[in-house]
Design a protein around this motif. Structure first.
Motif, short mmCIF file in Angstrom:
data_model
loop_
_atom_site.label_atom_id
_atom_site.label_comp_id
_atom_site.label_asym_id
_atom_site.label_seq_id
_atom_site.Cartn_x
_atom_site.Cartn_y
_atom_site.Cartn_z
N ASN A 70 0.82 -1.21 0.00
CA ASN A 70 0.00 0.00 0.00
C ASN A 70 0.86 1.26 0.00
OD1 ASN A 70 -2.47 -1.30 -0.14
ND2 ASN A 70 -2.58 -1.54 2.08
N ARG A 71 1.98 1.22 0.69
CA ARG A 71 2.89 2.39 0.67
C ARG A 71 3.43 2.61 -0.74
NH1 ARG A 71 5.26 0.10 5.29
NH2 ARG A 71 7.15 -0.27 4.08
N LEU A 72 3.77 1.53 -1.42
CA LEU A 72 4.26 1.66 -2.80
C LEU A 72 3.16 2.21 -3.72
CD1 LEU A 72 6.31 -1.66 -3.10
CD2 LEU A 72 7.20 0.68 -2.95
N TYR A 73 1.93 1.71 -3.55
CA TYR A 73 0.81 2.22 -4.35
C TYR A 73 0.59 3.70 -4.06
CZ TYR A 73 -3.89 3.24 -5.91
OH TYR A 73 -4.96 3.83 -6.51
N ASP A 74 0.61 4.07 -2.77
CA ASP A 74 0.41 5.48 -2.39
C ASP A 74 1.47 6.37 -3.04
OD1 ASP A 74 -1.80 4.88 -0.84
OD2 ASP A 74 -0.70 4.94 1.07
N GLN A 75 2.71 5.90 -3.07
CA GLN A 75 3.78 6.71 -3.68
C GLN A 75 3.57 6.85 -5.18
OE1 GLN A 75 6.23 8.55 -2.04
NE2 GLN A 75 6.20 9.43 -4.10
#
Length: 126
Positions: free
Chosen positions: A85-90
Motif C-alpha cells: 500500500n505504501r508503494l501504491y500510495d507513492q
C-alpha cells in the motif's frame, strides 16, 4: 457551454464514470477523521478556499481537493502501513504530481488528536 466542459475536464482530469461512482459511495461512508476534517474545510472556512471531498480526478478519488490551489489532502489509516500500500500510495502521489497537484498526507490519528497542527500544515499549502 464549451467553457463549462473545459472547466470540468480540467477539474476532473478525464475521470471515468466509475470513478465518480466510487467517489459517491465514499462520500456516504466517511471515516471519523474525514468527518472531523471536513467540518473545518467545508464552506470556505480555511483561507476562503473551496475544498471538495471524495473528489474524482483522473483515475483516483482524492479525500479532499482544492482546485484553486491544486492541493490534494489524503488521510491514511493503518492499512497504509503495509509495504504494498505504501508503494501504491507513492505511485499515486507521483501520478498526481505529474498532473500538477500537490499531495499532502496525514494519518487518521493525527487528524483526530492534533487537528490544530493539521490545519496549520494545510494552511501553509494554500
Amino acid at each position: 457551454m464549451q467553457e463549462n466542459n473545459s472547466y470540468r475536464e480540467n477539474l476532473h482530469q478525464g475521470a471515468p464514470f466509475q470513478i465518480y461512482q466510487n467517489a459517491r459511495v465514499l462520500r456516504r461512508s466517511a471515516t471519523e477523521a474525514e468527518k472531523k476534517l471536513w467540518q473545518l474545510l467545508r464552506n470556505r472556512q480555511l483561507k476562503g478556499r473551496k475544498f471538495r471531498r471524495q473528489h474524482a480526478i483522473d483515475k483516483y478519488v482524492l479525500d479532499f481537493y482544492c482546485h484553486e490551489c491544486s492541493l490534494a489532502i489524503e488521510l491514511d489509516g493503518g492499512i497504509h502501513d503495509d509495504k504494498m500500500n505504501r508503494l501504491y500510495d507513492q505511485a499515486r502521489t507521483d501520478s498526481l504530481e505529474d498532473l500538477g497537484i500537490t499531495v499532502i498526507r496525514f494519518r487518521n490519528d493525527e487528524v483526530i488528536e492534533e487537528i490544530e497542527s493539521v490545519m496549520t500544515m494545510i494552511a501553509k499549502h494554500l
